[in-house]
Design a protein around this motif. Sequence first.
Motif, short mmCIF file in Angstrom:
data_model
loop_
_atom_site.label_atom_id
_atom_site.label_comp_id
_atom_site.label_asym_id
_atom_site.label_seq_id
_atom_site.Cartn_x
_atom_site.Cartn_y
_atom_site.Cartn_z
N SER A 250 28.37 53.40 31.38
CA SER A 250 29.05 53.18 32.66
C SER A 250 30.42 52.55 32.47
N TRP A 251 30.56 51.64 31.48
CA TRP A 251 31.85 50.99 31.26
C TRP A 251 32.89 52.00 30.75
N PHE A 252 32.43 53.00 30.02
CA PHE A 252 33.32 54.03 29.51
C PHE A 252 33.87 54.86 30.66
N VAL A 253 32.98 55.30 31.54
CA VAL A 253 33.38 56.13 32.68
C VAL A 253 34.25 55.34 33.65
N PHE B 99 41.68 66.85 15.53
CA PHE B 99 40.65 65.86 15.24
C PHE B 99 39.27 66.52 15.22
N ASP B 100 38.49 66.21 14.20
CA ASP B 100 37.15 66.76 14.06
C ASP B 100 36.19 65.93 14.88
N GLY B 101 36.29 66.09 16.21
CA GLY B 101 35.47 65.31 17.11
C GLY B 101 34.65 66.19 18.03
N VAL B 102 34.23 65.65 19.15
CA VAL B 102 33.47 66.37 20.16
C VAL B 102 34.34 66.51 21.40
N ARG B 103 34.56 67.72 21.83
CA ARG B 103 35.41 67.98 23.00
C ARG B 103 34.81 67.32 24.23
N ALA B 104 35.63 66.64 24.99
CA ALA B 104 35.17 65.95 26.19
C ALA B 104 36.17 66.16 27.31
N ILE B 105 35.71 66.66 28.45
CA ILE B 105 36.57 66.96 29.59
C ILE B 105 36.16 66.07 30.76
N TRP B 106 37.10 65.29 31.23
CA TRP B 106 36.88 64.38 32.36
C TRP B 106 37.47 65.04 33.60
#
Length: 310
Positions: free
Chosen positions: A103-106, A79-86
């Motif tokens: 805040s709702w996302f997290v 996927f041509d997205g933005v890497r996100a590490i939780w």
Amino acid sequence: MPTREFENASVTQQVDSHPKAQGLNRRHALGSLLIGPWLPCLAWAQNERVSTQGKSRAQLATSWPPSRSPQGFFVSEKFDGVRAIWDGQVVRFRSGRVLSAPSWFVAALPEVALDGELWIGRGQFDLLSGVVRKEVPDDAAWRAVKYLVFDAPGHAAPFAERVRFVQSTLASKHVSWLMAVTQDVVTDTLALQTRLKQTVSQGGEGLVLHRSDALWHPGRTDALYKLKPEPDEEGQVVGHQPGKGRLKGQTGALIVKMSSGQRFALGSGLSDAQRREPPPIGAWVTYRYRDRTSSGLPRFASFLRVRDPE
């Protein structure tokens, strides 16, 4: 325990002549053989909740060797997205910088480490990038963002088991924008190329292949690969080459330094606006290329985009 890692493990030891010392060293050696392959995952799992100041460590893909068989690998869309590490507390970019999410996302994320891509849709990278890189998140714009999860770095198990763990964990959350990336199996090289053509024809960027028996490990490994019609990579701008003729007074090409230290001129793919105001020295850019010269330089390289600072 994965057989490959166990069979390839080796311990160099100096054995004292005393029988008790020999026994102690043998026990230490056996312990290293049994525990060693799991240490990268266990260390990450122990520290997955630690420090919002340290950088997140990401597993990085290398280009897929064309002649390699896909047997033993899971295949998914790239996927041509933005890497996100939780990490269980905050969301980070690949660089480790904290990402400002609503805040709702997290609050909806599970209390386990996840790795994935923030994504809006095929061909929507610029729109996505503008949304997720704002210091103050635009709540309405974030409603269109999905978090496509493909790994659980803190889960000390082979990738096949981590896939099941991600699927069950996210399914229990019942959140529409929090999705596990679909992982499939292909039988041979022909099936892999057919899958690639179908994905690209539908607007996809390419494929990712992950070895099913591999433990998680940071950095570039032999477990994770990307496959595209044309490979791409990143380099740093170290100079600007003046244009000639129609391009006189503008930038004719960027002088780009590769990870190997080699430099080359990248002119193809630059828009007129980018030639008038080129990426500054020090910026990182992504470029595509067909193959390499005998000296390792990219052949028919074309500018793709500036990598946004993280």
